[in-house]
Enzyme design. Structure first.
Site, short mmCIF file in Angstrom:
data_model
loop_
_atom_site.label_atom_id
_atom_site.label_comp_id
_atom_site.label_asym_id
_atom_site.label_seq_id
_atom_site.Cartn_x
_atom_site.Cartn_y
_atom_site.Cartn_z
N GLU A 1 -3.50 7.88 -4.18
CA GLU A 1 -3.75 7.53 -5.76
C GLU A 1 -5.24 8.45 -5.67
OE1 GLU A 1 -4.05 3.02 -5.93
OE2 GLU A 1 -2.08 2.44 -4.48
N HIS B 1 -1.87 0.59 -10.02
CA HIS B 1 -2.49 -0.44 -9.11
C HIS B 1 -3.07 -1.60 -9.71
CE1 HIS B 1 -3.97 -0.36 -4.44
NE2 HIS B 1 -3.25 -1.77 -5.11
N ARG C 1 0.38 -1.30 0.11
CA ARG C 1 0.14 0.14 0.14
C ARG C 1 0.77 1.65 -0.02
NH1 ARG C 1 -3.62 -2.65 -1.70
NH2 ARG C 1 -5.89 -3.49 -0.60
P1 NAP Z 1 -0.59 -10.95 4.97
O1 NAP Z 1 -0.29 -13.04 4.56
O2 NAP Z 1 -1.96 -10.40 5.63
O3 NAP Z 1 0.50 -11.13 5.30
C1 NAP Z 1 0.99 -10.09 5.58
C2 NAP Z 1 2.37 -10.03 6.47
O4 NAP Z 1 2.91 -8.60 6.87
C3 NAP Z 1 2.34 -10.87 7.65
O5 NAP Z 1 2.61 -12.13 7.92
C4 NAP Z 1 1.85 -9.44 8.54
O6 NAP Z 1 1.96 -10.19 10.11
C5 NAP Z 1 3.06 -8.60 7.99
N1 NAP Z 1 3.15 -8.07 9.13
C6 NAP Z 1 2.45 -6.55 9.79
N2 NAP Z 1 3.29 -6.09 10.23
C7 NAP Z 1 4.09 -6.03 9.77
C8 NAP Z 1 5.26 -5.28 10.12
N3 NAP Z 1 5.74 -4.15 10.54
N4 NAP Z 1 6.58 -5.07 9.11
C9 NAP Z 1 6.40 -6.50 8.98
N5 NAP Z 1 5.61 -6.86 8.21
C10 NAP Z 1 4.42 -6.99 8.93
O7 NAP Z 1 -1.62 -10.59 3.79
P2 NAP Z 1 -1.41 -10.72 2.30
O8 NAP Z 1 -1.93 -11.12 1.35
O9 NAP Z 1 0.34 -11.76 1.70
O10 NAP Z 1 -0.83 -9.44 1.17
C11 NAP Z 1 -0.56 -8.55 1.33
C12 NAP Z 1 -0.45 -7.10 1.83
O11 NAP Z 1 -0.54 -6.85 0.18
C13 NAP Z 1 -2.09 -6.34 1.75
O12 NAP Z 1 -2.67 -6.12 3.40
C14 NAP Z 1 -2.66 -5.42 0.70
O13 NAP Z 1 -2.59 -4.19 0.89
C15 NAP Z 1 -1.77 -5.37 -0.08
N6 NAP Z 1 -1.78 -6.24 -2.04
C16 NAP Z 1 -1.36 -5.00 -2.50
C17 NAP Z 1 -2.29 -5.70 -4.23
C18 NAP Z 1 -1.63 -4.30 -5.26
O14 NAP Z 1 -2.73 -4.64 -6.11
N7 NAP Z 1 -0.99 -4.25 -5.20
C19 NAP Z 1 -2.80 -7.10 -4.22
C20 NAP Z 1 -2.52 -8.05 -3.43
C21 NAP Z 1 -2.66 -6.80 -1.99
P3 NAP Z 1 1.08 -11.03 10.70
O15 NAP Z 1 -0.06 -11.31 10.36
O16 NAP Z 1 1.78 -11.15 11.91
O17 NAP Z 1 0.27 -8.87 11.04
#
Ligand code: NAP
Length: 342
Positions: free
Chosen positions: A275, A293, A246
């Site tokens: 954005e 995005h 994000r």
């Molecule tokens: P996820 O499985 O929840 O992975 C996110 C990881 O980041 C989790 O392990 C979380 O730990 C960790 N985290 C939390 N706080 C942190 C910190 N301060 N420093 C480092 N790591 C930290 O989510 P995901 O499915 O991989 O998706 C991740 C993010 O990608 C989404 O939240 C979304 O905003 C973004 N995204 C963007 C797009 C795009 O179109 N560009 C598409 C999809 C997703 P905990 O579980 O312990 O909190």
């Protein structure tokens, strides 16, 4: 009164099909090119429905929820849910869901494409080829950076910040490039150390050591500007930063400053702080690759996200507990019980 769902964006056909089969009345509001309604239009429309399916980054502040005391669910179309005031929804007894998993591989592909495009200056070279300026040997060169060991014969270091679903999918893609992988995730130290070929690093150490750094944490109060001037200054001058998480996780203004000075080699961004606006000066830089995005934007994945969001919405409409609930504590609240009784 019959139950209704509000879809304030152009939902893919596969999601609409789920809602049709469930025989649910759906109100669609968006512009002819899929433009999202304003907050005031959303507030008016939400009064007439029982469940809202917002589009990934479409803001759903508390005043949208307050507009309808009978709203029984918000089914976000996206895995990130920083667009929704979840704490407020929980206080009001409104369940909130997201679409985890189905976009993991697609977003990891995009992060990887951005990494390669930035390292090898692919958009810049493409534009040059089309410009008519290319006259053969002796023209402008597009010296890039090796992702695999390449000519230096040194394994490159990939630093992953946020080792969840997408971070791990990015790690799997690095294997063909013989990279060394280091990862930072504050609560996952022990599990990261169990993953073969991945070493845990504290944030500052990861920033100092990595050739490529890729951000995959959610946007929260804690991760806002996780990467700011101090952190950018720790990076190698040859390093490349990729952000598909994000926008506000990265201080975009600070990034522009370090890129202008050539303090780091480049950045590939899919997401921005405000954005669709870009930080002043960002678009003029030569050492960036900028995307609008599109992390999860493939026909199949967006279709599947719509299916998941629609199924979550149908469950909430029927007073059942959906799979992808973000605030399960809501089910213990008398406010929730009141909402589903109506
Ligand atoms: P996820 O499985 O929840 O992975 C996110 C990881 O980041 C989790 O392990 C979380 O730990 C960790 N985290 C939390 N706080 C942190 C910190 N301060 N420093 C480092 N790591 C930290 O989510 P995901 O499915 O991989 O998706 C991740 C993010 O990608 C989404 O939240 C979304 O905003 C973004 N995204 C963007 C797009 C795009 O179109 N560009 C598409 C999809 C997703 P905990 O579980 O312990 O909190």
């Amino acid at each position: 009164m019959s139950k209704r769902i509000l879809v304030p964006w152009a939902m893919p056909e596969r999601g609409k099909e789920v809602l049709r089969r469930a025989k649910i009345e759906v109100i669609f509001i968006h512009g002819p090119k899929g433009e999202l309604p304003s907050i005031n239009e959303l507030i008016q429309a939400v009064k007439q429905v029982d469940v809202l399916i917002p589009r990934g980054t479409q803001p759903v502040p508390g005043r949208v929820m307050m507009a309808n005391p009978n709203l029984r669910g918000i089914a976000n179309y996206g895995v990130g849910y920083d667009n929704i005031d979840v704490a407020f929804a929980t206080r009001l007894g409104i369940p909130v869901t997201n679409t985890p998993g189905v976009l993991t591989e697609t977003t990891a592909d995009l992060a990887w494409a951005l990494l390669m495009a930035t390292a090898r200056k692919i958009p810049q070279a493409h534009n040059y080829t089309l410009s008519g300026e290319w006259r053969g040997p002796g023209g402008r060169s597009f010296m890039g950076m090796d992702i695999g060991p390449g000519g230096s014969n040194r394994r490159k270091v990939l630093g992953i910040i946020g080792f969840g679903r997408i971070g791990q999918a990015v790690m799997r893609r690095s294997r063909g490039f013989k990279m060394k992988v280091v990862a930072y995730d504050p609560f996952l130290k022990e599990s990261i150390e169990k993953v073969k070929g991945v070493e845990y690093r504290e944030l500052d150490d990861l920033l100092r050591e990595s050739d490529f750094i890729t951000l995959h944490c959610p946007l929260t109060k804690e991760t806002h500007h996780l990467i700011g001037k101090r952190e950018l200054d720790l990076m190698k001058p040859t390093a490349i930063l990729i952000n598909t998480s994000r926008g506000p996780v990265l201080d975009e203004k600070a990034l522009v400053t370090v890129l202008k000075k050539g303090r780091i080699a480049g950045a590939g961004l899919d997401v921005y702080e405000k954005e669709p606006r870009l930080a002043p000066g960002l678009a003029k830089l030569q050492n960036v690759v900028l995307l609008p995005h599109i992390g999860s934007a493939t026909t199949d994945t967006r279709g599947q996200m719509a299916v998941v969001a629609a199924k979550n919405a149908v469950m909430m409409l029927r007073g059942k507990r959906p799979r992808n609930i973000i605030n399960p504590e809501v089910y213990h609240s008398p406010e929730y019980v009141r909402r589903v009784k109506i």
